[in-house]
Design a protein around this motif. Sequence first.
Motif, PDB file in Angstrom:
ATOM      1  N   PRO A  96       9.773  62.911  42.259  1.00 56.32           N
ATOM      2  CA  PRO A  96       9.863  61.525  42.722  1.00 56.32           C
ATOM      3  C   PRO A  96      10.843  60.692  41.890  1.00 56.32           C
ATOM      4  O   PRO A  96      10.889  60.800  40.669  1.00 56.32           O
ATOM      5  CB  PRO A  96       8.442  61.001  42.569  1.00 56.32           C
ATOM      6  CG  PRO A  96       7.794  61.893  41.565  1.00 56.32           C
ATOM      7  CD  PRO A  96       8.470  63.228  41.699  1.00 56.32           C
ATOM      8  N   LYS A  97      11.634  59.899  42.581  1.00 53.01           N
ATOM      9  CA  LYS A  97      12.598  59.043  41.890  1.00 53.01           C
ATOM     10  C   LYS A  97      11.897  58.065  40.951  1.00 53.01           C
ATOM     11  O   LYS A  97      12.448  57.691  39.924  1.00 53.01           O
ATOM     12  CB  LYS A  97      13.457  58.288  42.895  1.00 53.01           C
ATOM     13  CG  LYS A  97      14.435  59.180  43.613  1.00 53.01           C
ATOM     14  CD  LYS A  97      15.304  58.390  44.573  1.00 53.01           C
ATOM     15  CE  LYS A  97      16.258  59.316  45.313  1.00 53.01           C
ATOM     16  NZ  LYS A  97      17.119  58.589  46.232  1.00 53.01           N
ATOM     17  N   SER A  98      10.676  57.684  41.273  1.00 57.97           N
ATOM     18  CA  SER A  98       9.938  56.751  40.418  1.00 57.97           C
ATOM     19  C   SER A  98       9.637  57.357  39.047  1.00 57.97           C
ATOM     20  O   SER A  98       9.492  56.640  38.073  1.00 57.97           O
ATOM     21  CB  SER A  98       8.639  56.326  41.100  1.00 57.97           C
ATOM     22  OG  SER A  98       7.809  57.458  41.325  1.00 57.97           O
ATOM     23  N   PHE A  99       9.557  58.681  38.956  1.00 53.45           N
ATOM     24  CA  PHE A  99       9.304  59.351  37.671  1.00 53.45           C
ATOM     25  C   PHE A  99      10.601  59.774  37.004  1.00 53.45           C
ATOM     26  O   PHE A  99      10.777  59.619  35.808  1.00 53.45           O
ATOM     27  CB  PHE A  99       8.395  60.568  37.870  1.00 53.45           C
ATOM     28  CG  PHE A  99       8.047  61.271  36.596  1.00 53.45           C
ATOM     29  CD1 PHE A  99       7.132  60.732  35.714  1.00 53.45           C
ATOM     30  CD2 PHE A  99       8.631  62.480  36.268  1.00 53.45           C
ATOM     31  CE1 PHE A  99       6.807  61.372  34.528  1.00 53.45           C
ATOM     32  CE2 PHE A  99       8.320  63.139  35.085  1.00 53.45           C
ATOM     33  CZ  PHE A  99       7.403  62.578  34.215  1.00 53.45           C
ATOM     34  N   TYR A 100      11.520  60.330  37.780  1.00 52.41           N
ATOM     35  CA  TYR A 100      12.761  60.854  37.234  1.00 52.41           C
ATOM     36  C   TYR A 100      13.854  59.803  37.135  1.00 52.41           C
ATOM     37  O   TYR A 100      14.942  60.080  36.648  1.00 52.41           O
ATOM     38  CB  TYR A 100      13.244  62.065  38.053  1.00 52.41           C
ATOM     39  CG  TYR A 100      12.384  63.271  37.764  1.00 52.41           C
ATOM     40  CD1 TYR A 100      12.690  64.131  36.721  1.00 52.41           C
ATOM     41  CD2 TYR A 100      11.242  63.528  38.510  1.00 52.41           C
ATOM     42  CE1 TYR A 100      11.899  65.217  36.432  1.00 52.41           C
ATOM     43  CE2 TYR A 100      10.436  64.620  38.224  1.00 52.41           C
ATOM     44  CZ  TYR A 100      10.771  65.458  37.186  1.00 52.41           C
ATOM     45  OH  TYR A 100       9.975  66.536  36.895  1.00 52.41           O
ATOM     46  N   CYS A 101      13.578  58.593  37.584  1.00 48.78           N
ATOM     47  CA  CYS A 101      14.481  57.440  37.489  1.00 48.78           C
ATOM     48  C   CYS A 101      15.777  57.650  38.257  1.00 48.78           C
ATOM     49  O   CYS A 101      15.972  58.653  38.905  1.00 48.78           O
ATOM     50  CB  CYS A 101      14.781  57.094  36.044  1.00 48.78           C
ATOM     51  SG  CYS A 101      13.321  56.735  35.075  1.00 48.78           S
ATOM     52  N   ASP A 102      16.631  56.667  38.142  1.00 49.26           N
ATOM     53  CA  ASP A 102      17.919  56.724  38.818  1.00 49.26           C
ATOM     54  C   ASP A 102      19.067  56.876  37.838  1.00 49.26           C
ATOM     55  O   ASP A 102      20.220  56.857  38.212  1.00 49.26           O
ATOM     56  CB  ASP A 102      18.136  55.459  39.652  1.00 49.26           C
ATOM     57  CG  ASP A 102      17.201  55.402  40.843  1.00 49.26           C
ATOM     58  OD1 ASP A 102      16.891  56.472  41.401  1.00 49.26           O
ATOM     59  OD2 ASP A 102      16.781  54.296  41.213  1.00 49.26           O
ATOM     60  N   GLU A 103      18.750  56.996  36.565  1.00 51.99           N
ATOM     61  CA  GLU A 103      19.796  57.115  35.553  1.00 51.99           C
ATOM     62  C   GLU A 103      20.308  58.551  35.532  1.00 51.99           C
ATOM     63  O   GLU A 103      19.545  59.503  35.468  1.00 51.99           O
ATOM     64  CB  GLU A 103      19.224  56.759  34.180  1.00 51.99           C
ATOM     65  CG  GLU A 103      20.258  56.724  33.095  1.00 51.99           C
ATOM     66  CD  GLU A 103      19.666  56.271  31.776  1.00 51.99           C
ATOM     67  OE1 GLU A 103      20.193  56.700  30.748  1.00 51.99           O
ATOM     68  OE2 GLU A 103      18.690  55.508  31.789  1.00 51.99           O
ATOM     69  N   THR A 104      21.612  58.724  35.600  1.00 51.30           N
ATOM     70  CA  THR A 104      22.173  60.069  35.609  1.00 51.30           C
ATOM     71  C   THR A 104      22.886  60.364  34.295  1.00 51.30           C
ATOM     72  O   THR A 104      23.441  59.469  33.662  1.00 51.30           O
ATOM     73  CB  THR A 104      23.152  60.276  36.776  1.00 51.30           C
ATOM     74  OG1 THR A 104      24.205  59.328  36.661  1.00 51.30           O
ATOM     75  CG2 THR A 104      22.450  60.113  38.113  1.00 51.30           C
ATOM     76  N   THR A 105      22.844  61.605  33.916  1.00 47.25           N
ATOM     77  CA  THR A 105      23.527  62.088  32.726  1.00 47.25           C
ATOM     78  C   THR A 105      24.338  63.308  33.134  1.00 47.25           C
ATOM     79  O   THR A 105      23.813  64.415  33.180  1.00 47.25           O
ATOM     80  CB  THR A 105      22.510  62.475  31.622  1.00 47.25           C
ATOM     81  OG1 THR A 105      21.653  61.370  31.388  1.00 47.25           O
ATOM     82  CG2 THR A 105      23.199  62.850  30.341  1.00 47.25           C
ATOM     83  N   PRO A 106      25.603  63.109  33.488  1.00 44.85           N
ATOM     84  CA  PRO A 106      26.400  64.227  33.994  1.00 44.85           C
ATOM     85  C   PRO A 106      26.772  65.258  32.938  1.00 44.85           C
ATOM     86  O   PRO A 106      27.070  66.387  33.255  1.00 44.85           O
ATOM     87  CB  PRO A 106      27.647  63.548  34.548  1.00 44.85           C
ATOM     88  CG  PRO A 106      27.754  62.278  33.784  1.00 44.85           C
ATOM     89  CD  PRO A 106      26.333  61.868  33.463  1.00 44.85           C
ATOM     90  N   ASP A 107      26.736  64.885  31.682  1.00 42.03           N
ATOM     91  CA  ASP A 107      27.164  65.771  30.610  1.00 42.03           C
ATOM     92  C   ASP A 107      25.968  66.524  30.019  1.00 42.03           C
ATOM     93  O   ASP A 107      25.079  65.907  29.433  1.00 42.03           O
ATOM     94  CB  ASP A 107      27.853  64.943  29.526  1.00 42.03           C
ATOM     95  CG  ASP A 107      28.384  65.771  28.386  1.00 42.03           C
ATOM     96  OD1 ASP A 107      28.305  67.013  28.438  1.00 42.03           O
ATOM     97  OD2 ASP A 107      28.894  65.172  27.430  1.00 42.03           O
ATOM     98  N   PRO A 108      25.927  67.858  30.152  1.00 44.09           N
ATOM     99  CA  PRO A 108      24.815  68.633  29.601  1.00 44.09           C
ATOM    100  C   PRO A 108      24.638  68.441  28.096  1.00 44.09           C
ATOM    101  O   PRO A 108      23.522  68.450  27.596  1.00 44.09           O
ATOM    102  CB  PRO A 108      25.179  70.085  29.925  1.00 44.09           C
ATOM    103  CG  PRO A 108      26.134  70.012  31.052  1.00 44.09           C
ATOM    104  CD  PRO A 108      26.864  68.709  30.881  1.00 44.09           C
TER     105      PRO A 108
END
Length: 87
Positions: free
Chosen positions: A25-37
Amino acid sequence: MVLAACDVELLGKRWKDGKRRLSSPKSFYCDETTPDPDELVNIMETCTQANVIGEHAIKAFITGGFINSDSVYKIEGVPYAIFVRMI
């Protein structure tokens, strides 16, 4: 600190395999992305727990030495793992 990491293309989806269920769920995993491993691994250095879904996120955690491939499970072909650091 708890980290929730999910491949962006898997956000908002659900999977099942018999009695086992997995969702992102987006509510748990948020909308912030981190493209760099590497950035994800740096964040993980400060975490005591992580929920990880998806091939890219799992690969970053394995490469960073936080989980091994024996700790990765799959539901409908989607890899996931839970990391807990004992301190």
